[in-house]
Design a protein around this motif. Structure first.
Motif, PDB file in Angstrom:
ATOM      1  N   GLU A  10       5.382  -3.901  -8.680  1.00 48.51           N
ATOM      2  CA  GLU A  10       4.399  -4.279  -9.693  1.00 48.51           C
ATOM      3  C   GLU A  10       3.366  -3.191  -9.960  1.00 48.51           C
ATOM      4  O   GLU A  10       2.930  -2.990 -11.093  1.00 48.51           O
ATOM      5  N   ASP A  41      -4.185   0.891  -6.293  1.00 46.36           N
ATOM      6  CA  ASP A  41      -4.091   0.410  -4.916  1.00 46.36           C
ATOM      7  C   ASP A  41      -3.919   1.625  -4.020  1.00 46.36           C
ATOM      8  O   ASP A  41      -2.881   2.301  -4.065  1.00 46.36           O
ATOM      9  N   ASP A  50      -0.689   1.804  -2.038  1.00 42.92           N
ATOM     10  CA  ASP A  50       0.601   1.702  -2.722  1.00 42.92           C
ATOM     11  C   ASP A  50       0.909   3.023  -3.415  1.00 42.92           C
ATOM     12  O   ASP A  50       0.181   3.448  -4.320  1.00 42.92           O
ATOM     13  N   SER A  84      -6.921  -2.718  -6.910  1.00 38.45           N
ATOM     14  CA  SER A  84      -6.024  -3.817  -6.529  1.00 38.45           C
ATOM     15  C   SER A  84      -5.538  -3.648  -5.097  1.00 38.45           C
ATOM     16  O   SER A  84      -5.575  -2.548  -4.537  1.00 38.45           O
ATOM     17  N   ARG A  85      -5.055  -4.724  -4.526  1.00 41.40           N
ATOM     18  CA  ARG A  85      -4.445  -4.680  -3.196  1.00 41.40           C
ATOM     19  C   ARG A  85      -3.507  -5.873  -3.067  1.00 41.40           C
ATOM     20  O   ARG A  85      -3.630  -6.853  -3.789  1.00 41.40           O
ATOM     21  N   ARG A  86      -2.582  -5.746  -2.133  1.00 41.33           N
ATOM     22  CA  ARG A  86      -1.647  -6.843  -1.880  1.00 41.33           C
ATOM     23  C   ARG A  86      -2.187  -7.729  -0.758  1.00 41.33           C
ATOM     24  O   ARG A  86      -2.622  -7.246   0.280  1.00 41.33           O
ATOM     25  N   GLY A  90       1.721 -10.241   0.129  1.00 41.42           N
ATOM     26  CA  GLY A  90       2.762  -9.799  -0.788  1.00 41.42           C
ATOM     27  C   GLY A  90       2.417  -9.903  -2.260  1.00 41.42           C
ATOM     28  O   GLY A  90       3.190  -9.445  -3.099  1.00 41.42           O
ATOM     29  N   ARG A  91       1.280 -10.480  -2.612  1.00 39.66           N
ATOM     30  CA  ARG A  91       0.909 -10.644  -4.013  1.00 39.66           C
ATOM     31  C   ARG A  91      -0.256  -9.722  -4.361  1.00 39.66           C
ATOM     32  O   ARG A  91      -1.149  -9.489  -3.543  1.00 39.66           O
ATOM     33  N   VAL A  92      -0.238  -9.207  -5.594  1.00 35.60           N
ATOM     34  CA  VAL A  92      -1.280  -8.294  -6.048  1.00 35.60           C
ATOM     35  C   VAL A  92      -2.521  -9.085  -6.454  1.00 35.60           C
ATOM     36  O   VAL A  92      -2.445 -10.030  -7.241  1.00 35.60           O
ATOM     37  N   HIS A  93      -3.653  -8.665  -5.904  1.00 36.26           N
ATOM     38  CA  HIS A  93      -4.939  -9.259  -6.265  1.00 36.26           C
ATOM     39  C   HIS A  93      -5.880  -8.148  -6.721  1.00 36.26           C
ATOM     40  O   HIS A  93      -5.941  -7.079  -6.104  1.00 36.26           O
TER      41      HIS A  93
END
Length: 300
Positions: free
Chosen positions: A120, A148, A151, A182-184, A187-190
């Motif tokens: 993503e 991120d 990432d 952003s950060r995971r 497992g989901r991007v926030h």
């Protein structure tokens, strides 16, 4: 109201005469980016191309294209709506329907960071490029720029956004950057919406490209937005974000933010297109009152 027959005709036109899209673009009536008020109200409709179809409790709200087009045509019919942001499929539908006459148009450029995907944050440019935006007579390109630090896909996104900013500026088109830190989490991007994080995202985004002459920022409405807007001299539009709560609460939040120096208006999608109760025209009129309050009072 957009009739079933017009939508049928649209599908027939796409199948039988694809050249009609370029013809409609060439003949479209354009306008300056800013009017005398210096404000913009833009409706956003590029969510589906990233697989983000949900609105509130309905995970497939934007999946019905006929319904989405009806909502967009209703919104764009209000003269106070300056234009639209979308991917080629949506904008070309609107072109063929005649809904973009006299409107500002932004093409969405990087939609490769699909919602929920493991890749993503490596947000590839899978939509418009600068040359096509200029050739279509559109006003600019929008790009999502999520950062991120953990990432490695982030650096590809930064490089691609920087290149697009430069290319758009050379063509005299606006580069609309939407940055986030952003950060995971599980497992989901926030997206980090603290003032310090948004300030950092602004600092990084504003420095992308060989020139910032045509760069605009698309920023979230967060607590401490005064601190965020103090971090840049670039013009900014505020994004509507995921709709929560009542429209009255949303309007109050937007109204305070629109008073800050550098804020030029709103770019809102789902909150206006899928309001509680379903009255798109009323939701748009409410947002327009916030963006140009003095003009609305005079016209009333």
């Amino acid at each position: 109201m957009l009739s079933d027959q017009r939508l049928w005709d649209l599908r027939e036109l796409r199948a039988r005469n694809p050249e009609a899209i370029a013809e409609a673009a060439a003949g479209r009536r354009r306008r300056p980016l800013l009017d005398g008020s210096g404000r913009l109200l833009i409706v956003a409709a590029d969510h589906p191309a990233r697989g983000a179809l949900g609105v509130r409790e309905n995970p497939a709200a934007m999946a019905d294209r006929d319904d989405l087009l009806r909502r967009l045509v209703t919104a764009l019919a209000d003269p106070a709506v300056d234009g639209v942001l979308g991917t080629a499929d949506v904008l070309e539908d609107l072109l063929l329907l005649g809904a973009l006459e006299g409107k500002v148009v932004f093409g969405s450029m990087n939609r490769g960071g699909l919602h929920g995907a493991v890749f993503e944050l490596d947000d590839r440019f899978t939509g418009y490029d600068a040359l096509t935006i200029a050739a279509m007579g559109f006003d600019g390109g929008k790009m999502l720029c999520r950062i991120d630090l953990a990432d490695p896909g982030t650096v590809s996104t930064l490089e691609s956004c920087g290149r697009a900013v430069t290319e758009l500026a050379r063509l005299g088109r606006v580069a609309m950057l939407e940055p986030f830190i952003s950060r995971r989490v599980d497992g989901r991007v926030h997206n980090d919406l603290t003032p310090a994080a948004v300030v950092k995202s602004v600092a990084v985004a504003a420095g992308l490209g060989a020139t910032s002459s045509h760069t605009w920022l698309k920023l979230p409405v967060v607590d401490g937005l005064e601190e965020v807007m103090a971090a840049t001299t670039l013009p900014a539009l505020l994004l509507g974000g995921d709709p929560v709560g009542s429209m009255e609460q949303t309007y109050a939040f937007w109204a305070r933010a629109l008073t800050l120096p550098g804020v030029r208006g709103l770019v809102v999608g789902r909150a206006l297109l899928y309001p509680p109760g379903g009255d798109v025209a009323a939701a748009v009129a409410g947002a327009a009152q916030l963006v140009r309050p003095a003009l609305r009072k005079v016209s009333a």
